[in-house]
Each structure stands twice: as C-alpha cells, then as structure tokens.
Motif scaffolding. Structure first.
Motif, short mmCIF file in Angstrom:
data_model
loop_
_atom_site.label_atom_id
_atom_site.label_comp_id
_atom_site.label_asym_id
_atom_site.label_seq_id
_atom_site.Cartn_x
_atom_site.Cartn_y
_atom_site.Cartn_z
N GLY A 182 -9.95 11.40 7.44
CA GLY A 182 -10.81 10.23 7.29
C GLY A 182 -12.22 10.44 7.80
N SER A 183 -12.47 11.55 8.50
CA SER A 183 -13.83 11.84 8.97
C SER A 183 -14.36 13.08 8.26
N ASP A 184 -13.83 14.26 8.64
CA ASP A 184 -14.26 15.50 7.99
C ASP A 184 -13.21 16.07 7.05
N VAL A 185 -12.01 15.55 7.09
CA VAL A 185 -10.97 15.90 6.12
C VAL A 185 -10.82 14.73 5.16
N LEU A 186 -11.06 15.00 3.88
CA LEU A 186 -11.22 13.93 2.90
C LEU A 186 -10.36 14.19 1.68
N HIS A 187 -10.18 13.15 0.86
CA HIS A 187 -9.36 13.33 -0.34
C HIS A 187 -10.06 12.91 -1.62
N CYS A 188 -10.99 11.96 -1.53
CA CYS A 188 -11.57 11.37 -2.75
C CYS A 188 -13.09 11.51 -2.73
N PRO A 189 -13.66 12.25 -3.68
CA PRO A 189 -15.12 12.39 -3.70
C PRO A 189 -15.84 11.09 -4.01
N TYR A 190 -15.20 10.19 -4.75
CA TYR A 190 -15.85 8.92 -5.05
C TYR A 190 -15.87 8.01 -3.83
N CYS A 191 -14.96 8.25 -2.90
CA CYS A 191 -14.93 7.49 -1.64
C CYS A 191 -15.84 8.12 -0.58
N HIS A 192 -15.94 9.45 -0.57
CA HIS A 192 -16.61 10.12 0.55
C HIS A 192 -17.63 11.19 0.14
N GLY A 193 -17.74 11.47 -1.17
CA GLY A 193 -18.61 12.57 -1.60
C GLY A 193 -20.05 12.42 -1.18
N TRP A 194 -20.62 11.23 -1.32
CA TRP A 194 -22.02 11.02 -0.96
C TRP A 194 -22.26 11.33 0.52
N GLU A 195 -21.30 10.98 1.36
CA GLU A 195 -21.47 11.16 2.80
C GLU A 195 -21.47 12.64 3.21
N GLY B 65 0.79 -1.21 0.00
CA GLY B 65 0.00 0.00 0.00
C GLY B 65 0.83 1.27 0.00
N LEU B 66 0.23 2.34 0.54
CA LEU B 66 0.91 3.62 0.55
C LEU B 66 0.56 4.39 1.81
N VAL B 67 1.26 5.50 1.99
CA VAL B 67 1.00 6.44 3.08
C VAL B 67 0.58 7.77 2.48
N ASP B 68 -0.49 8.35 2.99
CA ASP B 68 -0.92 9.67 2.56
C ASP B 68 -0.17 10.72 3.39
N GLU B 69 0.67 11.51 2.72
CA GLU B 69 1.35 12.60 3.41
C GLU B 69 0.44 13.82 3.38
N LEU B 70 -0.02 14.23 4.56
CA LEU B 70 -1.03 15.27 4.68
C LEU B 70 -0.42 16.67 4.67
N PRO B 71 -1.19 17.66 4.23
CA PRO B 71 -0.73 19.05 4.31
C PRO B 71 -0.43 19.43 5.76
N ASP B 72 0.59 20.24 5.95
CA ASP B 72 1.02 20.62 7.30
C ASP B 72 0.18 21.78 7.81
N VAL B 73 -1.06 21.46 8.17
CA VAL B 73 -2.00 22.44 8.72
C VAL B 73 -2.57 21.85 10.00
N PRO B 74 -2.45 22.54 11.12
CA PRO B 74 -2.99 22.02 12.38
C PRO B 74 -4.47 21.66 12.25
N GLY B 75 -4.80 20.46 12.72
CA GLY B 75 -6.18 19.98 12.68
C GLY B 75 -6.46 19.02 11.55
N VAL B 76 -5.64 19.05 10.50
CA VAL B 76 -5.89 18.17 9.36
C VAL B 76 -5.72 16.71 9.75
N ALA B 77 -4.63 16.37 10.41
CA ALA B 77 -4.37 14.98 10.78
C ALA B 77 -5.43 14.43 11.73
N GLU B 78 -5.88 15.29 12.66
CA GLU B 78 -6.86 14.84 13.65
C GLU B 78 -8.21 14.51 13.01
N LEU B 79 -8.56 15.18 11.93
CA LEU B 79 -9.85 14.98 11.29
C LEU B 79 -9.76 14.12 10.03
#
Length: 354
Positions: A142-155, A126-140
């Motif tokens: 997979g819940s409210d911080v998302l990357h793929c609309p096909y994975c999470h857009g409907w939600e 697999g792989l590792v997602d390297e997140l933008p260095d913005v406070p709060g991004v890592a904590e959220l």
C-alpha cells in the motif's frame, strides 16, 4: 406507523426483541455505504454492519474518483457514514458470521452473538489481497508495494519500478507500468520464462528482465531500497508492482449457499468472486452483492456505483412485493395468510419463542 416504520420495528437486544429492517447491509465500504445511502433516501429502514477492515486502508488516498481525488480512504468512509445517518440509516460495528432465511426474509447472526432480521440483504464485504510470499512485501503493501497502476501509478511516476513475476500476466503488467515510468524492470521470480515475442515486446519498450528468484525486499528508513535476489545481488528499486490473489470475503454468503467462482483474466485465474446479475442480484432471492465481493477489479468509484445500483434494485423489489400485498389486501382484507404475515413483521422471533 409512518412510512419509515411500517416495515421495521426498532428494539434493543436487551429487551429480547429483534429488529426487522427493510435491508441489512453487510460491509461498510464504498459499495455498502452507497447502497445504504440510496436506500435511506428511498425512505427504507437500513442497518449497516461493518467489521472495520477496508481493503484500501493502507493506501494514502483514493484516486480516479471524481470530486474525491486523493482523499484518504478513512476520511471518505467517515463522510459516507455521516451521510447514511443523515437519512436515517443505522450503523453497527461487528462481523456477520452467517445468515439464514426466515419466512420471506432473513436472520443474520453476528460474531458477538447478536441477531438481526431483514427483509432483504445487501452483502458488500469486499475482498482480501493474498500477497506473494516474499519477506518485506506485506510490510510495504500500500505504500511502495503496489498492485494497480490506475490507483497508484501517478504517485510513483518516473521512479525505478520493479514488477514481481508470479504468473502469466506479469509481462502484461510490466508493459502496463511502463506507461508511468521509463525505468521498469521485470523480475522473473517464479513465473515461466517469457517467449520470444514477449522478450521482443519488453526489449522494444526498454524494460529490463532479471532472471532468478527474489529473496526479500530491502528497506531504508521505512521505504523500499531495493530487491534482493536469492543469489545475493541487490537491485535498486523505489516501487514494486505485484499481482495478488483476489479472495472475496464470502463467509456469510456461504451460509446462504453462495460459493465463490473463479475469476479469469486472459485465461488465467486471478481470484474468485460471487456471481450476480448487472444490478447485483444473486441466485438466492432477496440477496444482493456489490463491490469487490462481486467485481474484484472495481476501483472505489465503480464499487460505489455498484452499491447505488443494488440499492435501487432492492428498493424496486420491495416496492413490487408491497404492491402485490396491497392488491391482495384490497381484494381480500381478512385472511389467515395475511394475519400470519403481519405477525411475522410485528412479532419477529418472539412469535417462535426465540
């Protein structure tokens, strides 16, 4: 010996003997387990080594996977492990730190000091997602911080969605997310300012643009409340789309001389991957890859399909080798070379006093 044990001798580390499997699968996500399942059903001896760090662990559910829509990732993998065991596959918790060629097979070294022998390798780490260095991004994440609309857009449909601009593809990303909500805002953050055509496209779709760097994400009761700018202004948002750097977990492949290559989208490097042919065969004979380590943009269903293709290709490769050896044995039943090969399979490392 029966067909399952003809090319695999089971043993325990305590005995000082090493196990020779038809295939060792490194990585127990959707790709690795699907490959192992395919090989098990082909009556191959298979061991899956898994570190237990799936990329999609923070997600609430797996999506666009027919028959498994919304299934929690952990539940899907648990079912997959049970299915692999049902066909004789073995699973071992741990991380592979390196691999080397031994004869026409491989020796895999584990982080706990263990070593395994295999005729072929399937790497699905697999792989590792390297997140933008913005406070709060890592904590959220997979819940409210998302990357793929096909994975999470409907939600998050019809919610107030922000897009964090970190590169040239941010405008495309904002236009994409607009399909799921009429309330989309692009935060320019560290990206270059859009050109006139891009501004026109954003305006035509009713996408707002906010100038200035994002300082942090604000939360309320564990959910995203808003995006705080460096200026101090707070803009209310319920979800934030980000672009991650897609870094393959390729350490074990590096020990075999396989280095990641840049992955580009629309002329922009978005990450890296291990090059392979359509069935996952790498430039190192006997080594296959499947899933996000090879195709970072694949969703779970595509990664699983890649594992099936790789498993079938590995089985075909083993059949070809076994057929060649059977023909040679029929023509020349007694030879020094064949005796050496039998010793390698039966004795393994013990032949060398290891």
């Amino acid at each position: 010996m029966n067909e399952r044990t003809e090319h695999a001798m089971d043993s325990t580390p305590e005995s000082g003997r090493r196990t020779v499997y038809d295939v060792v699968v490194i990585g127990g996500g959707a790709a690795g387990l699907s490959g192992a399942l395919t090989l098990g059903r082909a009556r191959r001896s298979v061991l899956v080594v898994d570190a237990g760090q799936p990329r999609n662990a923070p997600a609430r559910g797996v999506h666009a996977h027919l028959g498994h829509e919304g299934t929690p990732p952990g539940e899907l993998l648990a079912k997959g492990r049970d299915e692999v065991r049902r066909y004789g596959g073995e699973l071992r918790s741990g991380s592979a730190t390196g691999a080397e060629r031994v004869g026409d097979g491989f020796r895999v070294t584990l982080a706990d000091g263990g070593r395994l022998r295999a005729r072929r390798l399937l790497v699905a780490t697999g792989l590792v997602d390297e997140l933008p260095d913005v406070p709060g991004v890592a904590e959220l994440w997979g819940s409210d911080v998302l990357h793929c609309p096909y994975c999470h857009g409907w939600e998050v449909r019809d919610q107030a969605i922000g897009v964090l601009g970190t590169g040239p593809l941010a405008v495309h990303q904002a236009l994409l997310w607009r399909q799921w909500s009429a309330d989309v805002t692009l935060f320019l953050h560290t990206m270059d300012e859009p050109d006139e055509q891009q501004y026109e496209e954003l305006a035509a779709r009713g996408i707002g643009v906010v100038v200035g760097e994002v300082a942090a994400l604000e939360t309320c009761d564990g959910r995203l409340h808003g995006v705080r700018l460096a200026s101090g202004q707070l803009i209310s948002r319920q979800a934030l789309a980000v672009a991650t750097k897609l870094r393959p977990r390729a350490g074990v492949l590096a020990s075999l001389g396989l280095a990641p290559m840049d992955l580009e989208m629309a002329g922009t490097v978005v990450g890296a991957h291990i090059a392979a042919d359509p069935v996952g065969a790498t430039e190192v004979p006997g080594v296959w890859v499947a899933g996000n380590v090879a195709n970072p943009l694949d969703q779970v269903v595509a990664a699983a399909a890649a594992g099936v293709r790789a498993g079938a290709a590995i089985n075909a490769d083993l059949i070809a080798q076994e057929t060649r050896r059977a023909v040679e044995a029929r023509r020349e039943p007694f030879s020094a070379r064949l005796e050496r090969e039998v010793c390698e399979v039966v004795l393994g490392d013990r032949r060398h006093g290891l």
